[in-house]
Design a protein around this motif. Structure first.
Motif, PDB file in Angstrom:
ATOM      1  N   PRO A  42       0.795  -1.231   0.000  1.00 22.15           N
ATOM      2  CA  PRO A  42       0.000   0.000   0.000  1.00 22.15           C
ATOM      3  C   PRO A  42       0.828   1.282   0.000  1.00 22.15           C
ATOM      4  N   VAL A  43       1.937   1.278   0.736  1.00 18.50           N
ATOM      5  CA  VAL A  43       2.754   2.500   0.784  1.00 18.50           C
ATOM      6  C   VAL A  43       3.368   2.779  -0.585  1.00 18.50           C
ATOM      7  N   SER A  44       3.872   1.747  -1.239  1.00 22.37           N
ATOM      8  CA  SER A  44       4.444   1.916  -2.587  1.00 22.37           C
ATOM      9  C   SER A  44       3.393   2.429  -3.565  1.00 22.37           C
ATOM     10  N   ALA A  45       2.166   1.875  -3.456  1.00 25.30           N
ATOM     11  CA  ALA A  45       1.088   2.332  -4.329  1.00 25.30           C
ATOM     12  C   ALA A  45       0.765   3.801  -4.061  1.00 25.30           C
ATOM     13  N   ALA A  46       0.760   4.191  -2.795  1.00 22.16           N
ATOM     14  CA  ALA A  46       0.477   5.583  -2.445  1.00 22.16           C
ATOM     15  C   ALA A  46       1.598   6.509  -2.908  1.00 22.16           C
ATOM     16  N   ILE A  47       2.834   6.032  -2.853  1.00 16.53           N
ATOM     17  CA  ILE A  47       3.966   6.828  -3.349  1.00 16.53           C
ATOM     18  C   ILE A  47       3.793   7.113  -4.832  1.00 16.53           C
ATOM     19  N   ALA A  86      -1.062  23.022  -4.884  1.00 17.01           N
ATOM     20  CA  ALA A  86      -1.510  21.631  -4.777  1.00 17.01           C
ATOM     21  C   ALA A  86      -0.438  20.675  -5.293  1.00 17.01           C
ATOM     22  N   ALA A  87       0.214  21.036  -6.398  1.00 11.93           N
ATOM     23  CA  ALA A  87       1.306  20.211  -6.925  1.00 11.93           C
ATOM     24  C   ALA A  87       2.416  20.081  -5.891  1.00 11.93           C
ATOM     25  N   MET A  88       2.731  21.178  -5.203  1.00 19.91           N
ATOM     26  CA  MET A  88       3.742  21.143  -4.150  1.00 19.91           C
ATOM     27  C   MET A  88       3.317  20.199  -3.019  1.00 19.91           C
ATOM     28  N   CYS A  89       2.052  20.262  -2.619  1.00 17.62           N
ATOM     29  CA  CYS A  89       1.567  19.417  -1.521  1.00 17.62           C
ATOM     30  C   CYS A  89       1.659  17.939  -1.874  1.00 17.62           C
ATOM     31  N   TYR A  90       1.307  17.594  -3.105  1.00 12.46           N
ATOM     32  CA  TYR A  90       1.391  16.190  -3.515  1.00 12.46           C
ATOM     33  C   TYR A  90       2.847  15.742  -3.628  1.00 12.46           C
ATOM     34  N   ALA A  91       3.731  16.654  -4.036  1.00  7.22           N
ATOM     35  CA  ALA A  91       5.154  16.310  -4.094  1.00  7.22           C
ATOM     36  C   ALA A  91       5.698  16.053  -2.693  1.00  7.22           C
ATOM     37  N   LEU A  92       5.280  16.870  -1.722  1.00 10.25           N
ATOM     38  CA  LEU A  92       5.722  16.655  -0.342  1.00 10.25           C
ATOM     39  C   LEU A  92       5.127  15.371   0.230  1.00 10.25           C
ATOM     40  N   LEU A  93       3.880  15.076  -0.128  1.00  7.80           N
ATOM     41  CA  LEU A  93       3.276  13.817   0.299  1.00  7.80           C
ATOM     42  C   LEU A  93       4.044  12.637  -0.299  1.00  7.80           C
ATOM     43  N   HIS A  94       4.415  12.773  -1.565  1.00 11.28           N
ATOM     44  CA  HIS A  94       5.205  11.754  -2.263  1.00 11.28           C
ATOM     45  C   HIS A  94       6.515  11.500  -1.523  1.00 11.28           C
ATOM     46  N   LEU A  95       7.199  12.578  -1.142  1.00  7.68           N
ATOM     47  CA  LEU A  95       8.467  12.457  -0.423  1.00  7.68           C
ATOM     48  C   LEU A  95       8.257  11.902   0.978  1.00  7.68           C
ATOM     49  N   GLY A  96       7.191  12.357   1.646  1.00  8.45           N
ATOM     50  CA  GLY A  96       6.907  11.875   2.991  1.00  8.45           C
ATOM     51  C   GLY A  96       6.570  10.388   3.016  1.00  8.45           C
ATOM     52  N   LEU A  97       5.817   9.938   2.028  1.00 11.61           N
ATOM     53  CA  LEU A  97       5.485   8.520   1.950  1.00 11.61           C
ATOM     54  C   LEU A  97       6.730   7.675   1.674  1.00 11.61           C
ATOM     55  N   TYR A  98       7.659   8.232   0.885  1.00 11.29           N
ATOM     56  CA  TYR A  98       8.916   7.515   0.658  1.00 11.29           C
ATOM     57  C   TYR A  98       9.683   7.370   1.969  1.00 11.29           C
ATOM     58  N   ALA A  99       9.699   8.450   2.777  1.00  9.69           N
ATOM     59  CA  ALA A  99      10.364   8.382   4.074  1.00  9.69           C
ATOM     60  C   ALA A  99       9.682   7.347   4.973  1.00  9.69           C
ATOM     61  N   VAL A 124      15.306  17.544  -5.631  1.00 10.45           N
ATOM     62  CA  VAL A 124      15.603  18.919  -6.056  1.00 10.45           C
ATOM     63  C   VAL A 124      14.336  19.586  -6.594  1.00 10.45           C
ATOM     64  N   GLY A 125      13.585  18.852  -7.402  1.00  7.96           N
ATOM     65  CA  GLY A 125      12.338  19.393  -7.925  1.00  7.96           C
ATOM     66  C   GLY A 125      11.356  19.729  -6.817  1.00  7.96           C
ATOM     67  N   ALA A 126      11.245  18.842  -5.829  1.00  7.24           N
ATOM     68  CA  ALA A 126      10.341  19.087  -4.703  1.00  7.24           C
ATOM     69  C   ALA A 126      10.786  20.309  -3.906  1.00  7.24           C
ATOM     70  N   ALA A 127      12.114  20.461  -3.710  1.00 10.70           N
ATOM     71  CA  ALA A 127      12.630  21.615  -2.967  1.00 10.70           C
ATOM     72  C   ALA A 127      12.295  22.924  -3.682  1.00 10.70           C
ATOM     73  N   PHE A 128      12.434  22.940  -4.999  1.00 10.77           N
ATOM     74  CA  PHE A 128      12.096  24.148  -5.752  1.00 10.77           C
ATOM     75  C   PHE A 128      10.593  24.420  -5.704  1.00 10.77           C
ATOM     76  N   LEU A 129       9.776  23.355  -5.723  1.00 11.09           N
ATOM     77  CA  LEU A 129       8.331  23.553  -5.607  1.00 11.09           C
ATOM     78  C   LEU A 129       7.973  24.184  -4.264  1.00 11.09           C
ATOM     79  N   VAL A 130       8.659  23.756  -3.209  1.00  7.97           N
ATOM     80  CA  VAL A 130       8.434  24.358  -1.887  1.00  7.97           C
ATOM     81  C   VAL A 130       8.803  25.840  -1.917  1.00  7.97           C
ATOM     82  N   ALA A 131       9.916  26.168  -2.592  1.00 14.04           N
ATOM     83  CA  ALA A 131      10.332  27.572  -2.691  1.00 14.04           C
ATOM     84  C   ALA A 131       9.273  28.392  -3.432  1.00 14.04           C
ATOM     85  N   LEU A 132       8.702  27.829  -4.488  1.00 12.15           N
ATOM     86  CA  LEU A 132       7.666  28.544  -5.236  1.00 12.15           C
ATOM     87  C   LEU A 132       6.396  28.687  -4.399  1.00 12.15           C
ATOM     88  N   GLY A 133       6.049  27.608  -3.679  1.00 12.98           N
ATOM     89  CA  GLY A 133       4.861  27.677  -2.839  1.00 12.98           C
ATOM     90  C   GLY A 133       5.010  28.688  -1.718  1.00 12.98           C
TER      91      GLY A 133
END
Length: 281
Positions: A42-47, A86-99, A124-133
């Motif tokens: 399930p975690v891999s699927a959510a990632i 929203a794209a930033m939030c999903y990217a952070l969720l993606h990274l958080g689920l990987y963790a 790197v892409g997620a970090a830049f999205l956070v900067a934009l957000g």
């Protein structure tokens, strides 16, 4: 600023639609998790799910500018900030689920990001999205000034490229979704280049962009399989035109481009002449 209203207090269908459309995938994912429908891992699927929606929403946010020009819908720009955040939030969720998948071991996560190229560019892409957000608020825009703010937010194009490369590499053998996503990104880039050079993209140009983007998408798919999997480029080329093998990403890109061109042409014909003249001006 209200999530559902314009600055003058008037209800904004554009912002509301963007917000609802952005939240629905998260609700969908949560419902799957509660029902136990995410499969054996399930975690891999959510990632995978969260990463897919991060790049989808990023592309939709990039599509706002072409859409408001083609369909002469200026208020559509109100949806762009919501879609980008929203794209930033999903990217952070993606990274958080990987963790989470790594047992919340920060050292392991950091080591994997450093050692695995596709994880590095994803982070790197997620970090830049956070900067934009973080700089998407009106108060920050005023402090930064328009020129610096625009320069920072122009990095969204680079972020989209990083996200596409990340998607390709982690997809391994089946890159169908990654090719489709990148093909749509090719159209968005081609539109911007054409508009910058001509200051206008008419119906004929839109039809031409649809064909060009489809060809480039097919070439991208052929090159990827040929260079990284050893599959014959000729077989991949055949797969793009044989209906029995399903609709190829290139044909999906062609259909989407032609649909936009056709809808834009119809929209132009039903607009009052005065509004068409103002739009062209």
């Amino acid at each position: 600023m209200s999530l559902f209203h314009e600055r003058n207090g008037k209800f904004s269908p554009e912002k509301t639609l963007a917000l609802v459309g952005s939240v629905l995938p998260a609700i969908w994912l949560g419902a799957w998790a509660v029902a136990g429908d995410l499969g054996a891992r399930p975690v891999s699927a959510a990632i995978h799910f969260s990463g897919l929606w991060a790049i989808r929403l990023l592309l939709v946010s990039l599509a706002v500018t072409p859409a408001r020009r083609i369909f002469h819908w200026p208020k559509l720009v109100l949806a762009r900030r919501i879609l980008g955040v929203a794209a930033m939030c999903y990217a952070l969720l993606h990274l958080g689920l990987y963790a989470m998948d790594q047992g919340w071991n920060v050292g392991t996560v950091a080591r994997e990001i450093v050692l695995r190229f596709y994880l590095t560019i994803g982070a790197v892409g997620a970090a830049f999205l956070v900067a934009l957000g973080a700089t998407s608020f009106d108060s920050v825009i005023r402090r930064m000034g328009g020129k610096r703010w625009n320069a920072l937010h122009a990095t969204v194009y680079g972020i989209a490229i990083l996200a596409s490369v990340h998607f390709f590499i982690q997809s391994k053998l089946d890159v169908t979704e990654a090719v489709l996503t990148t093909g749509l990104l090719i159209w968005l880039f081609a539109y911007r280049i054409w508009h910058r050079r001509t200051n206008a993209v008419g119906p004929l140009a839109l039809f031409a962009l649809a064909g060009l983007s489809a060809v480039l998408t097919a070439l991208l798919e052929i090159a990827w399989y040929g260079l990284f999997t050893g599959v014959s480029p000729w077989l991949v080329a055949q797969a793009n035109v044989q209906p029995g093998l399903g609709i190829s990403p290139a044909l999906w890109v062609l259909a989407a481009g032609l649909g936009v061109a056709f809808a834009g042409t119809v929209r132009l014909k039903v607009l009052p002449p005065a509004k068409v003249a103002r739009a062209r001006a």
